[in-house]
Design a protein around this motif. Structure first.
Motif, PDB file in Angstrom:
ATOM      1  N   ILE A  64      40.764 -17.317   8.564  1.00 30.31           N
ATOM      2  CA  ILE A  64      40.706 -16.457   9.391  1.00 30.31           C
ATOM      3  C   ILE A  64      40.950 -14.729   8.888  1.00 30.31           C
ATOM      4  CG2 ILE A  64      41.604 -15.321  11.486  1.00 30.31           C
ATOM      5  CD1 ILE A  64      41.695 -18.553  12.510  1.00 30.31           C
ATOM      6  N   PHE A  65      42.175 -14.752   8.192  1.00 28.99           N
ATOM      7  CA  PHE A  65      42.698 -13.225   7.797  1.00 28.99           C
ATOM      8  C   PHE A  65      41.549 -13.238   6.604  1.00 28.99           C
ATOM      9  CE2 PHE A  65      46.212 -13.965  10.420  1.00 28.99           C
ATOM     10  CZ  PHE A  65      46.751 -12.749  10.792  1.00 28.99           C
ATOM     11  N   LEU A  66      41.297 -14.005   5.695  1.00 30.84           N
ATOM     12  CA  LEU A  66      40.279 -13.680   4.632  1.00 30.84           C
ATOM     13  C   LEU A  66      39.071 -13.147   5.284  1.00 30.84           C
ATOM     14  CD1 LEU A  66      40.901 -16.687   2.208  1.00 30.84           C
ATOM     15  CD2 LEU A  66      41.571 -14.243   1.802  1.00 30.84           C
ATOM     16  N   SER A  67      38.600 -13.699   6.155  1.00 35.00           N
ATOM     17  CA  SER A  67      37.427 -13.290   6.859  1.00 35.00           C
ATOM     18  C   SER A  67      37.411 -11.794   7.348  1.00 35.00           C
ATOM     19  CB  SER A  67      36.797 -14.511   7.794  1.00 35.00           C
ATOM     20  OG  SER A  67      36.600 -15.580   7.283  1.00 35.00           O
ATOM     21  N   ILE A  68      38.503 -11.854   7.982  1.00 36.53           N
ATOM     22  CA  ILE A  68      38.799 -10.258   8.778  1.00 36.53           C
ATOM     23  C   ILE A  68      38.846  -9.391   7.705  1.00 36.53           C
ATOM     24  CG2 ILE A  68      40.296  -8.946  10.212  1.00 36.53           C
ATOM     25  CD1 ILE A  68      40.832 -11.619  11.678  1.00 36.53           C
ATOM     26  N   TYR A  69      39.858  -9.568   6.558  1.00 33.40           N
ATOM     27  CA  TYR A  69      40.152  -8.745   5.639  1.00 33.40           C
ATOM     28  C   TYR A  69      38.749  -8.248   4.895  1.00 33.40           C
ATOM     29  CZ  TYR A  69      41.353  -7.228   0.823  1.00 33.40           C
ATOM     30  OH  TYR A  69      41.474  -6.527  -0.285  1.00 33.40           O
ATOM     31  N   GLN A  70      38.110  -9.242   4.277  1.00 31.76           N
ATOM     32  CA  GLN A  70      36.868  -9.006   3.587  1.00 31.76           C
ATOM     33  C   GLN A  70      35.727  -8.059   4.435  1.00 31.76           C
ATOM     34  OE1 GLN A  70      34.198 -11.383   0.191  1.00 31.76           O
ATOM     35  NE2 GLN A  70      34.421 -12.289   2.384  1.00 31.76           N
ATOM     36  N   ALA A  71      35.581  -8.538   5.614  1.00 33.92           N
ATOM     37  CA  ALA A  71      34.806  -7.988   6.648  1.00 33.92           C
ATOM     38  C   ALA A  71      35.268  -6.533   6.804  1.00 33.92           C
ATOM     39  CB  ALA A  71      34.748  -8.605   7.938  1.00 33.92           C
ATOM     40  N   ILE A  72      36.207  -6.199   6.924  1.00 30.14           N
ATOM     41  CA  ILE A  72      36.758  -4.689   7.273  1.00 30.14           C
ATOM     42  C   ILE A  72      36.789  -3.973   5.858  1.00 30.14           C
ATOM     43  CG2 ILE A  72      38.634  -3.502   7.915  1.00 30.14           C
ATOM     44  CD1 ILE A  72      39.146  -5.442   9.864  1.00 30.14           C
ATOM     45  N   CYS A  73      37.631  -4.683   4.869  1.00 28.26           N
ATOM     46  CA  CYS A  73      37.972  -3.527   3.638  1.00 28.26           C
ATOM     47  C   CYS A  73      36.708  -3.642   2.590  1.00 28.26           C
ATOM     48  CB  CYS A  73      39.111  -4.338   3.168  1.00 28.26           C
ATOM     49  SG  CYS A  73      40.375  -3.994   4.042  1.00 28.26           S
ATOM     50  N   PHE A  74      36.225  -4.728   2.363  1.00 25.89           N
ATOM     51  CA  PHE A  74      35.059  -4.688   1.244  1.00 25.89           C
ATOM     52  C   PHE A  74      34.154  -3.465   1.523  1.00 25.89           C
ATOM     53  CE2 PHE A  74      35.608  -8.558  -1.556  1.00 25.89           C
ATOM     54  CZ  PHE A  74      37.069  -8.566  -1.467  1.00 25.89           C
ATOM     55  N   PRO A  75      33.360  -3.437   2.765  1.00 31.37           N
ATOM     56  CA  PRO A  75      32.286  -2.379   2.945  1.00 31.37           C
ATOM     57  C   PRO A  75      32.978  -1.048   2.468  1.00 31.37           C
ATOM     58  CG  PRO A  75      32.246  -3.952   4.608  1.00 31.37           C
ATOM     59  CD  PRO A  75      33.375  -4.259   4.099  1.00 31.37           C
ATOM     60  N   VAL A  76      34.180  -0.650   2.826  1.00 32.79           N
ATOM     61  CA  VAL A  76      34.776   0.451   2.681  1.00 32.79           C
ATOM     62  C   VAL A  76      34.958   0.664   1.085  1.00 32.79           C
ATOM     63  CG1 VAL A  76      36.946   1.877   3.153  1.00 32.79           C
ATOM     64  CG2 VAL A  76      35.936   0.619   4.992  1.00 32.79           C
ATOM     65  N   TYR A  77      35.424  -0.233   0.331  1.00 24.13           N
ATOM     66  CA  TYR A  77      35.561  -0.274  -1.024  1.00 24.13           C
ATOM     67  C   TYR A  77      34.471  -0.228  -1.789  1.00 24.13           C
ATOM     68  CZ  TYR A  77      40.417  -1.412   0.764  1.00 24.13           C
ATOM     69  OH  TYR A  77      41.636  -1.894   1.410  1.00 24.13           O
ATOM     70  N   ARG A  78      33.353  -0.751  -1.176  1.00 24.06           N
ATOM     71  CA  ARG A  78      32.175  -0.757  -1.848  1.00 24.06           C
ATOM     72  C   ARG A  78      32.188  -2.109  -2.779  1.00 24.06           C
ATOM     73  NH1 ARG A  78      30.749   4.969  -1.830  1.00 24.06           N
ATOM     74  NH2 ARG A  78      29.889   5.551   0.095  1.00 24.06           N
ATOM     75  N   ILE A  79      32.676  -3.143  -2.515  1.00 25.40           N
ATOM     76  CA  ILE A  79      32.980  -4.350  -3.306  1.00 25.40           C
ATOM     77  C   ILE A  79      32.185  -5.296  -2.531  1.00 25.40           C
ATOM     78  CG2 ILE A  79      34.578  -6.188  -3.820  1.00 25.40           C
ATOM     79  CD1 ILE A  79      36.888  -4.231  -3.623  1.00 25.40           C
ATOM     80  N   GLU A  80      31.194  -6.153  -3.474  1.00 25.79           N
ATOM     81  CA  GLU A  80      30.427  -7.359  -2.873  1.00 25.79           C
ATOM     82  C   GLU A  80      31.375  -8.460  -2.403  1.00 25.79           C
ATOM     83  OE1 GLU A  80      27.204 -10.351  -4.976  1.00 25.79           O
ATOM     84  OE2 GLU A  80      27.900  -8.408  -6.025  1.00 25.79           O
ATOM     85  N   LYS A  81      30.987  -8.783  -1.289  1.00 30.14           N
ATOM     86  CA  LYS A  81      31.476 -10.032  -0.758  1.00 30.14           C
ATOM     87  C   LYS A  81      31.312 -11.205  -1.314  1.00 30.14           C
ATOM     88  CE  LYS A  81      31.462  -7.888   4.081  1.00 30.14           C
ATOM     89  NZ  LYS A  81      30.855  -8.112   5.518  1.00 30.14           N
ATOM     90  N   ALA A  82      32.478 -12.091  -1.507  1.00 32.30           N
ATOM     91  CA  ALA A  82      32.372 -13.335  -1.841  1.00 32.30           C
ATOM     92  C   ALA A  82      31.992 -14.279  -0.914  1.00 32.30           C
ATOM     93  CB  ALA A  82      33.845 -13.729  -1.994  1.00 32.30           C
ATOM     94  N   ARG A  83      30.902 -15.220  -1.112  1.00 29.16           N
ATOM     95  CA  ARG A  83      30.278 -16.030  -0.118  1.00 29.16           C
ATOM     96  C   ARG A  83      31.058 -17.248  -0.043  1.00 29.16           C
ATOM     97  NH1 ARG A  83      24.031 -16.671  -1.464  1.00 29.16           N
ATOM     98  NH2 ARG A  83      25.194 -18.401  -2.842  1.00 29.16           N
ATOM     99  N   ARG A  84      31.575 -17.680   1.113  1.00 27.95           N
ATOM    100  CA  ARG A  84      32.445 -18.768   1.342  1.00 27.95           C
ATOM    101  C   ARG A  84      31.813 -20.033   0.982  1.00 27.95           C
ATOM    102  NH1 ARG A  84      33.883 -21.684   5.945  1.00 27.95           N
ATOM    103  NH2 ARG A  84      35.988 -22.014   6.478  1.00 27.95           N
TER     104      ARG A  84
END
Length: 192
Positions: free
Chosen positions: A86-106
């Motif tokens: 749950i925390f990974l999903s929230i973290y990636q959804a919030i932070c990666f767009p801000v940092y412009r990091i491509e999301k990891a696909r679960r």
């Protein structure tokens, strides 16, 4: 990165490709195909697998008592796994767009295909699902952490690590201050 290191990385990548090709040749001898991400066995193989399945009662009867007694400890790890997920999903959804990091696909890390093996009894299938989730989740977490580290601190450690994530070989050498400043500026410029 030196030319020699780049050459060794290319050799390693080539060796990994050869290994995967050899493993694929071994898979073809097991008479299954993938159809829309689902494993399909030939009917004769399914029948053979079903004949080799150990029934649950004998499976449990053969288990050592300490194995049975430690099972609740193993299964209790599902709680921190789900919380981490749950925390990974929230973290990636919030932070990666801000940092412009491509999301990891679960789905690239968590796979539940062993449950379709007819030579496994119900408990073995459950255990395979559990291990697939736990190990896949940890690999997924490592990928997210690796992408984060690549963004914020892409510097190798001075001491050799027993295991590293996939992005680590691209990191700067420990002590490369000029390289770090250059990389930091490039990152800053790319996220404006």
């Amino acid at each position: 990165m030196t030319d020699r290191i780049a050459q060794l990385r290319d050799q390693l990548r080539h060796a990994q490709e050869e290994l995967e090709a050899e493993l694929e040749r071994g898979r073809t001898s097991l008479d299954y195909t993938l159809h829309k991400r689902r494993v399909v066995f030939e009917a004769s193989v399914k029948k053979q697998h079903a004949a080799l399945k150990q029934r649950l009662a004998p499976y449990l009867a053969e288990a050592r008592p300490m194995v049975v007694l430690t099972a609740p400890v193993i299964y209790s790890m599902i709680i921190p796994f789900v919380i981490l997920d749950i925390f990974l999903s929230i973290y990636q959804a919030i932070c990666f767009p801000v940092y412009r990091i491509e999301k990891a696909r679960r789905k690239d890390f968590i796979t539940f295909d062993r449950k379709h093996l007819s030579y496994l009894n119900g408990l073995e299938k459950f255990n395979c699902i559990y291990c697939s989730y736990g190990n896949g989740l940890l690999a997924y977490a490592s990928e997210i952490a690796g992408k984060t580290e690549k963004h914020w601190c892409p510097i190798k450690h001075a001491r050799r690590m027993a295991a590293t994530h996939a992005h680590y070989p691209d990191f700067l050498e420990y002590g490369d201050a000029e390289g770090y400043q250059r990389t930091k500026q490039e990152l800053h410029d790319s996220t404006k």
